[in-house]
Design an enzyme around this catalytic site. Sequence first.
Site, PDB file in Angstrom:
ATOM      1  N   LYS A 142       0.851  -1.182   0.000  1.00  0.00           N
ATOM      2  CA  LYS A 142       0.000   0.000   0.000  1.00  0.00           C
ATOM      3  C   LYS A 142       0.895   1.241   0.000  1.00  0.00           C
ATOM      4  CE  LYS A 142      -0.247   1.200   4.771  1.00  0.00           C
ATOM      5  NZ  LYS A 142      -0.901   1.624   5.926  1.00  0.00           N
ATOM      6  N   HIS A 234      -6.649  -0.461   5.464  1.00  0.00           N
ATOM      7  CA  HIS A 234      -6.941  -1.468   6.492  1.00  0.00           C
ATOM      8  C   HIS A 234      -8.407  -1.482   6.960  1.00  0.00           C
ATOM      9  CE1 HIS A 234      -2.690  -1.735   6.492  1.00  0.00           C
ATOM     10  NE2 HIS A 234      -2.466  -0.670   7.213  1.00  0.00           N
TER      11      HIS A 234
HETATM   12  P1  NDP Z   1      11.997   3.632   1.449  1.00  0.00           P
HETATM   13  O1  NDP Z   1      12.060   4.944   0.780  1.00  0.00           O
HETATM   14  O2  NDP Z   1      12.600   3.431   2.793  1.00  0.00           O
HETATM   15  O3  NDP Z   1      12.629   2.506   0.514  1.00  0.00           O
HETATM   16  C1  NDP Z   1      12.426   2.470  -0.859  1.00  0.00           C
HETATM   17  C2  NDP Z   1      13.530   1.668  -1.481  1.00  0.00           C
HETATM   18  O4  NDP Z   1      13.395   1.696  -2.904  1.00  0.00           O
HETATM   19  C3  NDP Z   1      14.913   2.209  -1.150  1.00  0.00           C
HETATM   20  O5  NDP Z   1      15.735   1.109  -0.840  1.00  0.00           O
HETATM   21  C4  NDP Z   1      15.332   2.850  -2.481  1.00  0.00           C
HETATM   22  O6  NDP Z   1      16.724   2.821  -2.663  1.00  0.00           O
HETATM   23  C5  NDP Z   1      14.676   1.911  -3.458  1.00  0.00           C
HETATM   24  N1  NDP Z   1      14.574   2.497  -4.796  1.00  0.00           N
HETATM   25  C6  NDP Z   1      14.023   3.687  -5.150  1.00  0.00           C
HETATM   26  N2  NDP Z   1      14.132   3.852  -6.494  1.00  0.00           N
HETATM   27  C7  NDP Z   1      14.765   2.762  -6.970  1.00  0.00           C
HETATM   28  C8  NDP Z   1      15.175   2.347  -8.270  1.00  0.00           C
HETATM   29  N3  NDP Z   1      14.920   3.064  -9.360  1.00  0.00           N
HETATM   30  N4  NDP Z   1      15.805   1.140  -8.378  1.00  0.00           N
HETATM   31  C9  NDP Z   1      16.066   0.374  -7.300  1.00  0.00           C
HETATM   32  N5  NDP Z   1      15.695   0.709  -6.042  1.00  0.00           N
HETATM   33  C10 NDP Z   1      15.060   1.898  -5.893  1.00  0.00           C
HETATM   34  O7  NDP Z   1      10.440   3.252   1.463  1.00  0.00           O
HETATM   35  P2  NDP Z   1       9.717   2.190   2.414  1.00  0.00           P
HETATM   36  O8  NDP Z   1      10.562   0.991   2.516  1.00  0.00           O
HETATM   37  O9  NDP Z   1       9.267   2.863   3.650  1.00  0.00           O
HETATM   38  O10 NDP Z   1       8.385   1.880   1.596  1.00  0.00           O
HETATM   39  C11 NDP Z   1       8.369   1.043   0.464  1.00  0.00           C
HETATM   40  C12 NDP Z   1       6.921   0.779   0.089  1.00  0.00           C
HETATM   41  O11 NDP Z   1       6.260   0.127   1.157  1.00  0.00           O
HETATM   42  C13 NDP Z   1       6.122   2.051  -0.178  1.00  0.00           C
HETATM   43  O12 NDP Z   1       5.187   1.777  -1.198  1.00  0.00           O
HETATM   44  C14 NDP Z   1       5.385   2.288   1.129  1.00  0.00           C
HETATM   45  O13 NDP Z   1       4.206   2.992   0.934  1.00  0.00           O
HETATM   46  C15 NDP Z   1       5.114   0.860   1.558  1.00  0.00           C
HETATM   47  N6  NDP Z   1       4.919   0.697   2.996  1.00  0.00           N
HETATM   48  C16 NDP Z   1       5.913   1.044   3.872  1.00  0.00           C
HETATM   49  C17 NDP Z   1       5.734   0.843   5.217  1.00  0.00           C
HETATM   50  C18 NDP Z   1       6.808   1.163   6.195  1.00  0.00           C
HETATM   51  O14 NDP Z   1       6.567   1.022   7.392  1.00  0.00           O
HETATM   52  N7  NDP Z   1       7.986   1.571   5.756  1.00  0.00           N
HETATM   53  C19 NDP Z   1       4.470   0.253   5.763  1.00  0.00           C
HETATM   54  C20 NDP Z   1       3.513  -0.085   4.748  1.00  0.00           C
HETATM   55  C21 NDP Z   1       3.751   0.136   3.431  1.00  0.00           C
HETATM   56  P3  NDP Z   1      17.539   4.228  -2.528  1.00  0.00           P
HETATM   57  O15 NDP Z   1      17.098   4.847  -1.247  1.00  0.00           O
HETATM   58  O16 NDP Z   1      18.922   3.769  -2.571  1.00  0.00           O
HETATM   59  O17 NDP Z   1      17.103   5.009  -3.738  1.00  0.00           O
END
Ligand code: NDP
Length: 463
Positions: A142, A234
């Site tokens: 989400k 949710h």
């Molecule tokens: P983050 O920003 O912490 O992580 C995103 C990741 O994606 C980073 O590792 C980033 O790497 C990577 N990334 C971005 N662009 C690229 C690319 N072009 N190629 C490869 N890797 C890439 O986000 P979250 O982990 O917090 O969230 C991820 C997803 O999960 C989102 O959709 C969020 O809404 C969902 N979510 C998150 C929750 C949470 O508690 N964190 C809970 C529920 C849902 P880099 O930083 O090196 O660019």
Amino acid sequence: MVVIETECAVIETLLVLGASGDLAGRLLLPAVGQLLNSVEGPPMLTVVGAGTEVWDEATWRDRVSNAFASVNAAGPKIENTVATTRYLTADVTNPGDLHRLLDACQGAPAIYFALPPAVTAKACAALSEVPLPPGTAFVLEKPFGVDQSSAADLNAIIGRLVPEDQIHRVDHFLGKSTVLNLLGLRFTNRLLEPLWSADHIATVDIIFDEPLGLENRARYYDGAGALVDMIQSHLLQVVALIAMDPPASLYARDLRDRKAEALRACRVWAGDPAAASRRARYTAGVIDGRSLPGYADEQGVDPARHTETLAEVVLEVDTWRWAGVPFRLRSGKALGNGRKEIVITFKPVPRLLPGLTGAAQPTRLRISMGPDRLALDLNINGPDDPFGIDRITLDADFNPGRLPAYGEVLDGVFRSDPTLSVRGDTAEECWRIVDPVLRAWRTGAVPLDDYPAGSAGPSTWAG
Ligand code: NDP
């Protein structure tokens, strides 16, 4: 609880796109560890991580190993996954890089999009230029889109790549043991189902108030707010499980058909989003002796966005069963009472017998989502005057789930069982329900109230 309807490909590799991110490290990898550690988990699983960070194999292996250790996962399956895990630096919006990542997978992979939503959309578009191994599953977090139209666009893109039953839109509430208990409670007790309608139920409240504040999640939360973060996803899933008609079975197709039908009948009360919704934002305050700054002063927050930290919406489920029953959904952060419960309030008896004294309060069924408990508030005769009305509560703890919620949902992914995943049409319906509220809020038709952190909410909302 999860049941398999048909034989499907078993997932052998988990490919995590966005492996260096918060979700992957804090929620996904620990849940994989818990699942592998349980008897339900897959016999073998290779985890391939991918991200823009230039990490060597040792750095990645430490991350996986630490995540597993954080949930006390150990044993041969865990050791095997740690020993075989790989990390590849990649831009997941580049088809060539995606090709390379899929080549590193064994058997059918589950591609987990742990990416910012805009990057997920680009990665899905890029995957249309890459041959996918048979049985490939997609796992999407989400928010699924940012409104009904973007969710429909994303569905159209991924629907061209893999069949719907291989698409898992994650909503971990569907793996919560309390939420799953709604099914056992409703459909195994003769007592409840005959009363489960507007004939006997006056109101349904679904409340998820948390004492936690922003907890350094401004980057995500400030663009989402309480309505999108909790209600659009949710709490609407909970509405579906409460409001649906009994399905023929709890297999994926029957259950998801019934949920979709219930959500299609949902709309804001009286079709008036301004009158049927409220929003507020916390100011500085104290929770459990801890001082919290006001939301607008939290690091990374843009106060001009007017992001709400408390949202409330009243819905109607426009069916024969539920006509006239308000479903009140509320969720917020930095609230003092941390109340997380589903409250079913029954209508009063048709007539209180003369000769009884005191006031009869409505019968209430309360399903608490933390602590996981069930309570039934009833009226009985008083302890002194036998004709006086007294109030008692019957209560019980729910059995703990066999797995934490995230692990339960992942179990379905690895067994190619979409029962606990959100189906594409349902993901769009959930946006259709809240889109009018978001539009009303953007035009300023609903004021942004405030409440001190640690309070029960805005004083003007009382009652
Ligand atoms: P983050 O920003 O912490 O992580 C995103 C990741 O994606 C980073 O590792 C980033 O790497 C990577 N990334 C971005 N662009 C690229 C690319 N072009 N190629 C490869 N890797 C890439 O986000 P979250 O982990 O917090 O969230 C991820 C997803 O999960 C989102 O959709 C969020 O809404 C969902 N979510 C998150 C929750 C949470 O508690 N964190 C809970 C529920 C849902 P880099 O930083 O090196 O660019």
